[in-house]
Design a protein around this motif. Structure first.
Motif, PDB file in Angstrom:
ATOM      1  N   GLU A 112      10.460 -12.256  -7.804  1.00  0.00           N
ATOM      2  CA  GLU A 112      10.112 -11.927  -9.144  1.00  0.00           C
ATOM      3  C   GLU A 112      11.041 -12.535  -9.993  1.00  0.00           C
ATOM      4  OE1 GLU A 112       7.124 -11.050 -10.285  1.00  0.00           O
ATOM      5  OE2 GLU A 112       6.636 -10.852  -8.205  1.00  0.00           O
ATOM      6  N   GLU A 113      12.551 -12.586  -9.724  1.00  0.00           N
ATOM      7  CA  GLU A 113      13.398 -13.057 -10.316  1.00  0.00           C
ATOM      8  C   GLU A 113      13.308 -14.529 -10.516  1.00  0.00           C
ATOM      9  OE1 GLU A 113      18.177 -12.972 -10.831  1.00  0.00           O
ATOM     10  OE2 GLU A 113      17.380 -11.948  -9.574  1.00  0.00           O
ATOM     11  N   ASP A 114      12.870 -14.966  -9.419  1.00  0.00           N
ATOM     12  CA  ASP A 114      12.582 -16.582  -9.226  1.00  0.00           C
ATOM     13  C   ASP A 114      11.394 -17.084 -10.197  1.00  0.00           C
ATOM     14  OD1 ASP A 114      14.817 -16.991  -7.632  1.00  0.00           O
ATOM     15  OD2 ASP A 114      13.385 -17.261  -5.703  1.00  0.00           O
ATOM     16  N   SER A 115      10.208 -16.171 -10.239  1.00  0.00           N
ATOM     17  CA  SER A 115       9.233 -16.465 -10.990  1.00  0.00           C
ATOM     18  C   SER A 115       9.380 -16.416 -12.538  1.00  0.00           C
ATOM     19  CB  SER A 115       7.960 -15.564 -10.698  1.00  0.00           C
ATOM     20  OG  SER A 115       7.729 -15.559  -9.377  1.00  0.00           O
ATOM     21  N   VAL A 116      10.203 -15.273 -12.840  1.00  0.00           N
ATOM     22  CA  VAL A 116      10.641 -15.332 -14.273  1.00  0.00           C
ATOM     23  C   VAL A 116      11.599 -16.399 -14.695  1.00  0.00           C
ATOM     24  CG1 VAL A 116      12.162 -13.892 -16.019  1.00  0.00           C
ATOM     25  CG2 VAL A 116      10.499 -12.769 -14.135  1.00  0.00           C
ATOM     26  N   ASP A 117      12.621 -16.902 -13.853  1.00  0.00           N
ATOM     27  CA  ASP A 117      13.230 -18.105 -14.063  1.00  0.00           C
ATOM     28  C   ASP A 117      12.406 -19.283 -14.198  1.00  0.00           C
ATOM     29  OD1 ASP A 117      15.848 -17.038 -14.213  1.00  0.00           O
ATOM     30  OD2 ASP A 117      16.109 -17.277 -12.325  1.00  0.00           O
ATOM     31  N   LEU A 118      11.370 -19.394 -13.491  1.00  0.00           N
ATOM     32  CA  LEU A 118      10.457 -20.623 -13.578  1.00  0.00           C
ATOM     33  C   LEU A 118       9.814 -20.699 -14.808  1.00  0.00           C
ATOM     34  CD1 LEU A 118       9.197 -23.221 -11.782  1.00  0.00           C
ATOM     35  CD2 LEU A 118       7.615 -21.686 -11.094  1.00  0.00           C
TER      36      LEU A 118
ATOM     37  N   ALA B  40       0.785  -1.114  -0.039  1.00  0.00           N
ATOM     38  CA  ALA B  40       0.085   0.089   0.100  1.00  0.00           C
ATOM     39  C   ALA B  40       0.962   1.257  -0.078  1.00  0.00           C
ATOM     40  CB  ALA B  40      -1.050  -0.049   1.287  1.00  0.00           C
ATOM     41  N   PHE B  41       1.902   1.199   0.754  1.00  0.00           N
ATOM     42  CA  PHE B  41       2.739   2.302   0.749  1.00  0.00           C
ATOM     43  C   PHE B  41       3.590   2.449  -0.706  1.00  0.00           C
ATOM     44  CE2 PHE B  41       2.698   2.203   5.452  1.00  0.00           C
ATOM     45  CZ  PHE B  41       2.332   3.121   5.717  1.00  0.00           C
ATOM     46  N   ALA B  42       3.826   1.296  -1.327  1.00  0.00           N
ATOM     47  CA  ALA B  42       4.439   1.416  -2.450  1.00  0.00           C
ATOM     48  C   ALA B  42       3.529   1.821  -3.825  1.00  0.00           C
ATOM     49  CB  ALA B  42       5.140  -0.004  -2.908  1.00  0.00           C
ATOM     50  N   ARG B  43       2.318   1.843  -3.473  1.00  0.00           N
ATOM     51  CA  ARG B  43       1.400   2.143  -4.717  1.00  0.00           C
ATOM     52  C   ARG B  43       1.771   3.429  -5.325  1.00  0.00           C
ATOM     53  NH1 ARG B  43      -3.331   1.087  -2.437  1.00  0.00           N
ATOM     54  NH2 ARG B  43      -3.255  -1.158  -3.211  1.00  0.00           N
ATOM     55  N   PRO B  44       1.931   4.478  -4.600  1.00  0.00           N
ATOM     56  CA  PRO B  44       2.121   5.918  -5.103  1.00  0.00           C
ATOM     57  C   PRO B  44       3.471   5.697  -6.320  1.00  0.00           C
ATOM     58  CG  PRO B  44       1.947   6.301  -2.781  1.00  0.00           C
ATOM     59  CD  PRO B  44       2.166   4.772  -3.069  1.00  0.00           C
ATOM     60  N   HIS B  45       4.216   4.695  -5.980  1.00  0.00           N
ATOM     61  CA  HIS B  45       5.468   4.589  -6.834  1.00  0.00           C
ATOM     62  C   HIS B  45       5.634   3.547  -7.728  1.00  0.00           C
ATOM     63  CE1 HIS B  45       6.917   7.498  -3.653  1.00  0.00           C
ATOM     64  NE2 HIS B  45       6.479   6.613  -2.827  1.00  0.00           N
ATOM     65  N   TRP B  46       4.257   3.446  -8.253  1.00  0.00           N
ATOM     66  CA  TRP B  46       4.044   2.333  -9.137  1.00  0.00           C
ATOM     67  C   TRP B  46       4.945   2.240 -10.378  1.00  0.00           C
ATOM     68  CZ3 TRP B  46       2.164   2.648 -14.090  1.00  0.00           C
ATOM     69  CH2 TRP B  46       1.643   3.900 -14.302  1.00  0.00           C
ATOM     70  N   LEU B  47       5.200   3.394 -10.888  1.00  0.00           N
ATOM     71  CA  LEU B  47       5.761   3.452 -12.336  1.00  0.00           C
ATOM     72  C   LEU B  47       7.317   2.997 -12.153  1.00  0.00           C
ATOM     73  CD1 LEU B  47       6.021   4.139 -15.173  1.00  0.00           C
ATOM     74  CD2 LEU B  47       6.650   6.530 -14.380  1.00  0.00           C
ATOM     75  N   LEU B  48       7.883   3.232 -10.871  1.00  0.00           N
ATOM     76  CA  LEU B  48       9.224   2.680 -10.794  1.00  0.00           C
ATOM     77  C   LEU B  48       9.430   1.468 -10.430  1.00  0.00           C
ATOM     78  CD1 LEU B  48      10.851   5.428  -8.356  1.00  0.00           C
ATOM     79  CD2 LEU B  48      11.368   4.981 -10.784  1.00  0.00           C
ATOM     80  N   PHE B  49       8.192   0.813  -9.932  1.00  0.00           N
ATOM     81  CA  PHE B  49       8.433  -0.775  -9.786  1.00  0.00           C
ATOM     82  C   PHE B  49       8.017  -1.474 -11.170  1.00  0.00           C
ATOM     83  CE2 PHE B  49       7.560   0.364  -5.065  1.00  0.00           C
ATOM     84  CZ  PHE B  49       8.369  -0.531  -4.614  1.00  0.00           C
ATOM     85  N   VAL B  50       7.251  -0.980 -11.788  1.00  0.00           N
ATOM     86  CA  VAL B  50       6.933  -1.436 -13.118  1.00  0.00           C
ATOM     87  C   VAL B  50       8.171  -1.318 -13.884  1.00  0.00           C
ATOM     88  CG1 VAL B  50       5.618  -1.132 -15.415  1.00  0.00           C
ATOM     89  CG2 VAL B  50       4.529  -0.987 -13.303  1.00  0.00           C
ATOM     90  N   LEU B  51       8.845  -0.220 -13.832  1.00  0.00           N
ATOM     91  CA  LEU B  51      10.234  -0.168 -14.770  1.00  0.00           C
ATOM     92  C   LEU B  51      11.229  -1.233 -14.182  1.00  0.00           C
ATOM     93  CD1 LEU B  51      10.376   3.429 -14.986  1.00  0.00           C
ATOM     94  CD2 LEU B  51      10.256   1.787 -16.894  1.00  0.00           C
ATOM     95  N   ALA B  52      11.086  -1.592 -12.620  1.00  0.00           N
ATOM     96  CA  ALA B  52      12.094  -2.432 -12.133  1.00  0.00           C
ATOM     97  C   ALA B  52      11.834  -3.835 -12.705  1.00  0.00           C
ATOM     98  CB  ALA B  52      12.008  -2.318 -10.773  1.00  0.00           C
ATOM     99  N   PHE B  53      10.268  -4.226 -12.457  1.00  0.00           N
ATOM    100  CA  PHE B  53       9.867  -5.599 -12.935  1.00  0.00           C
ATOM    101  C   PHE B  53      10.282  -5.740 -14.462  1.00  0.00           C
ATOM    102  CE2 PHE B  53       6.979  -5.391  -9.111  1.00  0.00           C
ATOM    103  CZ  PHE B  53       7.992  -5.916  -8.321  1.00  0.00           C
ATOM    104  N   GLY B  54      10.079  -4.726 -15.358  1.00  0.00           N
ATOM    105  CA  GLY B  54      10.383  -4.889 -16.804  1.00  0.00           C
ATOM    106  C   GLY B  54      11.756  -5.293 -16.790  1.00  0.00           C
ATOM    107  N   SER B  55      12.510  -4.296 -16.256  1.00  0.00           N
ATOM    108  CA  SER B  55      14.192  -4.661 -16.404  1.00  0.00           C
ATOM    109  C   SER B  55      14.448  -6.046 -15.781  1.00  0.00           C
ATOM    110  CB  SER B  55      14.720  -3.508 -15.379  1.00  0.00           C
ATOM    111  OG  SER B  55      14.509  -2.259 -16.155  1.00  0.00           O
ATOM    112  N   LEU B  56      14.032  -6.628 -15.064  1.00  0.00           N
ATOM    113  CA  LEU B  56      14.018  -7.742 -14.256  1.00  0.00           C
ATOM    114  C   LEU B  56      13.472  -8.657 -15.574  1.00  0.00           C
ATOM    115  CD1 LEU B  56      14.689  -9.409 -11.608  1.00  0.00           C
ATOM    116  CD2 LEU B  56      12.249  -9.604 -11.649  1.00  0.00           C
ATOM    117  N   VAL B  57      12.569  -8.606 -15.977  1.00  0.00           N
ATOM    118  CA  VAL B  57      12.245  -9.623 -17.031  1.00  0.00           C
ATOM    119  C   VAL B  57      13.092  -9.626 -18.047  1.00  0.00           C
ATOM    120  CG1 VAL B  57      10.265 -10.178 -18.742  1.00  0.00           C
ATOM    121  CG2 VAL B  57       9.602  -9.528 -16.388  1.00  0.00           C
TER     122      VAL B  57
END
Length: 170
Positions: free
Chosen positions: A146-152, A18-35
Motif C-alpha cells: 500500500e505504501e508503494d501504491s500511494v507513492d506511485l 478473510a480472517f482480517a475482515r472482522p477487523h476492517w475498521l483497524l485496517f481502514v484506519l491504518a490505510f488512511g494513516s498510510l495515505v
C-alpha cells in the motif's frame, strides 16, 4: 492421514484477508494513516525547494512561512506514520488471536487418538508458527504494497501537475 495439497500465494493471501475482515475498521484506519503520511512526505521536497527559493530571493516572509509548513508537515508525517504502525500492529495482533482461537478450538475437538500420537510441544509450536507465518504475510503485504501504491499514485499526480505547468509556461 489426509494429504495436504499446495496452496497458491493468492489463495493463501485471500484466506488471510478473510480472517482480517472482522477487523476492517483497524485496517481502514491504518490505510488512511498510510495515505496521509505518505502524501505529506511527498510534499516535503517541494517545500524544501520553496525554502531554498526564498533564501535565494532573500524573501524572509516566504522563508518563515515555508519553514513553518515544513515543520507542520514533518509532524504530520511522524504522527500518522506512528498511527499507521499502531493500527497495523493492532489489527494483525487481533487477526492472530482470532486465528489462534479458531485453531485451538479445532485442535481441542479432535479425537483422543490424535493427542496420543502428538506431543503438546509439537502442537503449540506448529500452531504458533503457522499463525505467525500467516499474520506476517498479511502485515508485510498490506504495509509495503500500500505504501508503494500511494507513492506511485502520488508521484504520477505530481508529475502530471509539473508537466501541465511546464506546458503553460512555454
Amino acid at each position: 492421514m489426509l494429504e495436504e495439497k499446495p496452496v497458491s500465494n493468492k489463495e493463501y493471501f485471500m484466506r488471510a484477508l478473510a480472517f482480517a475482515r472482522p477487523h476492517w475498521l483497524l485496517f481502514v484506519l491504518a490505510f488512511g494513516s498510510l495515505v496521509v503520511s505518505t502524501g505529506c512526505s511527498m510534499l516535503l521536497p517541494a517545500i524544501q525547494g520553496r525554502i531554498l527559493d526564498s533564501i535565494i530571493a532573500a524573501d524572509r516572509d516566504s522563508f518563515e512561512f515555508n519553514v513553518k509548513c515544513m515543520a507542520v508537515l514533518s509532524v504530520v508525517v511522524g504522527l500518522f506514520g506512528g498511527l499507521r504502525g499502531l493500527f497495523f500492529s493492532l489489527a494483525t495482533r487481533r487477526v492472530a488471536v482470532s486465528v489462534r482461537n479458531l485453531l485451538f478450538s479445532r485442535i481441542v475437538s479432535q479425537d483422543i487418538a490424535f493427542f496420543d500420537g502428538s506431543t503438546v510441544g509439537d502442537l503449540t509450536s506448529r500452531l504458533n508458527g503457522d499463525v505467525q507465518a500467516m499474520v506476517c504475510l498479511l502485515y508485510t503485504s498490506d504495509a509495503a504494497d500500500e505504501e508503494d501504491s500511494v507513492d506511485l499514485v502520488g508521484g504520477s499526480i505530481v508529475k502530471k501537475q509539473k508537466n501541465s505547468r511546464n506546458r503553460v509556461q512555454t
